[in-house]
Design a protein around this motif. Structure first.
Motif, short mmCIF file in Angstrom:
data_model
loop_
_atom_site.label_atom_id
_atom_site.label_comp_id
_atom_site.label_asym_id
_atom_site.label_seq_id
_atom_site.Cartn_x
_atom_site.Cartn_y
_atom_site.Cartn_z
N SER A 37 64.18 12.29 -17.97
CA SER A 37 64.07 12.10 -19.69
C SER A 37 64.48 10.54 -20.38
O SER A 37 63.73 9.92 -20.68
CB SER A 37 64.25 12.81 -20.41
OG SER A 37 63.60 14.10 -20.17
N SER A 45 62.93 7.83 -18.58
CA SER A 45 61.97 7.72 -19.45
C SER A 45 61.81 6.86 -20.29
O SER A 45 61.01 6.04 -20.21
CB SER A 45 61.04 8.75 -19.34
OG SER A 45 59.94 8.68 -19.82
N THR A 75 60.50 2.97 -20.93
CA THR A 75 59.68 2.87 -22.77
C THR A 75 59.88 1.81 -23.37
O THR A 75 59.15 1.03 -23.89
CB THR A 75 59.14 3.86 -22.50
OG1 THR A 75 58.55 4.94 -22.46
CG2 THR A 75 58.02 3.75 -24.35
#
Length: 207
Positions: free
Chosen positions: A5, A8, A12
């Protein structure tokens, strides 16, 4: 918070930070005009503003601003007015030769303060965090406030790194521009135009 997580989220966040927007254009303008020291101190100011926005989003204060059309409008137009004021100062500056040594002496305090004000008077930053951070929250891990704060800090750190790199490279661009007498006289115009563009973008932005 698991490593997948975090990776990720970080990927982003980096992409979003690299997209041309008010903050990185502001750093770019200061670095080209006044050198990397000004750009980096502006970056610290912007990141201080980010920390406040992240805290506000974590505590839910941003939601209150978002629900109040008047509060949102006041902050938005105040931010636009401040940037247009900076644009006016750039357009009317007497020093058009942009001597490298003189411009490099712009104080850390001055650039830092501009960065803080610029960031705090952009209400869309808080709203961005309010919408963005929860996308990566995993309720099964518990303590949602802690997760939002940690993701916010990760975002803040990568922003600090990227904006610092922008400052360093922008100074080199500014140095090359100053070596051209014709372009060097127009640096203030370039800076003023960028501030005007950012100000108008904020003024006409919607929730």
């Amino acid at each position: 918070m698991d490593i997948g997580s975090i990776i990720s989220f970080l990927g982003t966040a980096i992409l979003l930070t690299l997209i041309p927007g008010p903050d990185n254009l502001f750093v770019l303008a200061h670095s080209i005009s006044n050198g990397k020291s000004s750009g980096i101190s502006t970056t610290f100011g912007l990141c201080t503003g980010l920390l406040i926005h992240i805290t506000a989003a974590t505590l839910g204060i941003s939601a209150i601003i978002y629900q109040s059309a008047l509060a949102f409008a006041i902050v938005k137009y105040a931010g636009a007015a401040y940037l247009l004021y900076l644009a006016y100062r750039a357009f009317t500056a007497n020093d058009t030769t942009l001597n490298v040594e003189k411009k490099g002496s712009l104080s850390f305090k001055s650039s830092y303060k501009k960065g803080v004000i610029m960031n705090l008077l952009n209400p869309k930053v808080s709203l961005f965090f309010l919408a963005f951070l929860p996308q990566f929250i995993n309720q099964s891990y518990g303590n949602i406030t802690y997760q939002m704060l940690m993701y916010g800090i990760i975002f803040l750190i990568q922003t600090l790194v990227i904006f610092t790199v922008i400052s360093i490279f922008s100074e080199k661009v500014g140095y090359l521009l100053r070596k051209n007498p014709i372009i060097s006289r127009k640096i203030n115009i370039i800076q003023g135009s960028l501030f005007t563009l950012i100000g108008l973008k904020i003024a006409f932005s919607q929730k």
